[in-house]
Design a protein around this motif. Structure first.
Motif, PDB file in Angstrom:
ATOM      1  N   UNK A  17       0.815  -1.230   0.093  1.00 14.39           N
ATOM      2  CA  UNK A  17       0.053  -0.133   0.042  1.00 14.39           C
ATOM      3  C   UNK A  17       0.899   1.311  -0.126  1.00 14.39           C
ATOM      4  N   UNK A  18       2.032   1.268   0.784  1.00 10.24           N
ATOM      5  CA  UNK A  18       2.660   2.436   0.880  1.00 10.24           C
ATOM      6  C   UNK A  18       3.383   2.702  -0.304  1.00 10.24           C
ATOM      7  N   UNK A  19       3.914   1.506  -1.222  1.00 11.63           N
ATOM      8  CA  UNK A  19       4.576   1.610  -2.348  1.00 11.63           C
ATOM      9  C   UNK A  19       3.684   2.348  -3.564  1.00 11.63           C
ATOM     10  N   UNK A  20       2.468   1.773  -3.452  1.00 15.46           N
ATOM     11  CA  UNK A  20       1.612   2.540  -4.379  1.00 15.46           C
ATOM     12  C   UNK A  20       1.149   3.783  -4.180  1.00 15.46           C
ATOM     13  N   UNK A  21       0.967   4.141  -2.929  1.00 14.34           N
ATOM     14  CA  UNK A  21       0.620   5.647  -2.607  1.00 14.34           C
ATOM     15  C   UNK A  21       1.800   6.337  -3.164  1.00 14.34           C
ATOM     16  N   UNK A  22       2.964   6.152  -2.860  1.00 17.39           N
ATOM     17  CA  UNK A  22       4.050   6.859  -3.223  1.00 17.39           C
ATOM     18  C   UNK A  22       4.256   6.688  -4.954  1.00 17.39           C
ATOM     19  N   UNK A  23       4.099   5.699  -5.598  1.00 21.47           N
ATOM     20  CA  UNK A  23       4.002   5.431  -6.991  1.00 21.47           C
ATOM     21  C   UNK A  23       2.978   6.500  -7.609  1.00 21.47           C
ATOM     22  N   UNK A  24       1.901   6.714  -6.951  1.00 21.31           N
ATOM     23  CA  UNK A  24       0.801   7.534  -7.609  1.00 21.31           C
ATOM     24  C   UNK A  24       1.044   9.007  -7.258  1.00 21.31           C
ATOM     25  N   UNK A  25       1.857   9.196  -6.109  1.00 19.94           N
ATOM     26  CA  UNK A  25       1.985  10.570  -6.012  1.00 19.94           C
ATOM     27  C   UNK A  25       3.169  11.047  -6.913  1.00 19.94           C
ATOM     28  N   UNK A  60      -6.652  15.064  -5.732  1.00 17.82           N
ATOM     29  CA  UNK A  60      -5.631  14.073  -5.573  1.00 17.82           C
ATOM     30  C   UNK A  60      -4.758  13.907  -4.316  1.00 17.82           C
ATOM     31  N   UNK A  61      -4.392  15.209  -4.060  1.00 13.91           N
ATOM     32  CA  UNK A  61      -3.493  15.243  -2.786  1.00 13.91           C
ATOM     33  C   UNK A  61      -4.307  14.913  -1.361  1.00 13.91           C
ATOM     34  N   UNK A  62      -5.500  15.401  -1.315  1.00  8.54           N
ATOM     35  CA  UNK A  62      -6.375  15.070  -0.235  1.00  8.54           C
ATOM     36  C   UNK A  62      -6.614  13.544  -0.314  1.00  8.54           C
ATOM     37  N   UNK A  63      -6.965  12.798  -1.465  1.00  5.63           N
ATOM     38  CA  UNK A  63      -7.068  11.545  -1.504  1.00  5.63           C
ATOM     39  C   UNK A  63      -6.143  10.839  -0.756  1.00  5.63           C
ATOM     40  N   UNK A  64      -4.729  11.219  -1.245  1.00  8.04           N
ATOM     41  CA  UNK A  64      -3.720  10.433  -0.825  1.00  8.04           C
ATOM     42  C   UNK A  64      -3.444  10.557   0.739  1.00  8.04           C
ATOM     43  N   UNK A  65      -3.509  11.646   1.205  1.00  3.93           N
ATOM     44  CA  UNK A  65      -3.547  12.274   2.420  1.00  3.93           C
ATOM     45  C   UNK A  65      -4.621  11.606   3.372  1.00  3.93           C
ATOM     46  N   UNK A  66      -5.876  11.305   2.743  1.00  7.64           N
ATOM     47  CA  UNK A  66      -6.879  10.755   3.563  1.00  7.64           C
ATOM     48  C   UNK A  66      -6.660   9.259   3.672  1.00  7.64           C
ATOM     49  N   UNK A  67      -6.261   8.762   2.486  1.00  5.28           N
ATOM     50  CA  UNK A  67      -6.160   7.063   2.637  1.00  5.28           C
ATOM     51  C   UNK A  67      -4.989   6.906   3.364  1.00  5.28           C
ATOM     52  N   UNK A  68      -3.858   7.611   3.299  1.00  2.08           N
ATOM     53  CA  UNK A  68      -2.629   6.796   4.311  1.00  2.08           C
ATOM     54  C   UNK A  68      -3.030   7.424   5.514  1.00  2.08           C
TER      55      UNK A  68
END
Length: 217
Positions: free
Chosen positions: A136-144, A155-163
């Protein structure tokens, strides 16, 4: 005909939609997997969460394959098979792309180990299943890093919220387990039947063997 389809196929839209959808579904799968393992999750709700945990994770894997295959046929910035299969070899965003490749391999291991749980045993299954966190962490960084729209505020809010959600529910599950506390015993656990056997054995042979409760008095 095939080339015409590739040329006019909206590959860029497919890449972005499949990538974002795969990430969101993986988030849902990881979140539900943690939630259904909480002490308060029991009965039908637990079964439903586990069912959707499995479904969303497999759907994320399928969309991940779609995401990767579309990158190969993309007519704007195509990737080679080497760049996709070998981590950190891509000419564009090598670190972000490499993390995406490693996350894909990790997710495949998690899914296969779940299907082979009975053969692997609980210990090995648990070790493989814990790869869900780095995946999950790898895909989060990959997407960002690699996402062309990752700079957008939504998109930034989505990554922050999910993380934060994954971190929060993981901490909550740990606190709930700590609060419940382990069962503490001194010496081997003895049930009532074993104590009665000891008493009868001592009385039969005339031995003055005091029991623990008598010692405490």
């Amino acid at each position: 005909m095939a080339q015409w389809i590739v040329d006019y196929l909206p590959t860029w839209n497919i890449i972005r939609i499949s990538g974002i959808a795969a990430y969101v579904l993986l988030f849902a799968g990881v979140f539900l997997g943690i939630a259904q393992g909480m002490p308060i999750a029991k009965g039908r709700p637990k079964a439903v969460m586990f069912e959707w945990h499995t479904r969303t994770t497999w759907l994320a894997f399928g969309l991940g394959i779609t995401h990767a295959l579309t990158l190969v046929i993309d007519h704007y910035s195509p990737f080679t098979w080497r760049e996709l299969l070998i981590p950190f070899t891509a000419s564009v965003h090598p670190i972000g792309t490499g993390l995406g490749t490693l996350a894909f391999y990790g997710l495949l291991i998690v899914l296969l180990s779940s299907d082979l749980r009975n053969k692997l045993g609980r210990k090995w299954w648990f070790m493989f299943h814990m790869l869900s966190y780095p995946v999950f962490a790898g895909l989060l960084i990959h997407g960002m890093v690699t996402g062309s729209d990752s700079g957008h505020v939504i998109m930034r809010l989505m990554y922050v919220f999910t993380g934060i959600s994954i971190i929060g529910i993981t901490v909550l599950r740990g606190l709930m387990r700590e609060r419940k506390g382990p069962e503490i015993t001194i010496g081997p656990k003895r049930n009532e039947s074993e104590s009665m056997k000891d008493r009868k054995w001592a009385e039969t042979y005339g031995l003055a063997v005091p029991l623990r409760q008598e010692q405490l008095k």
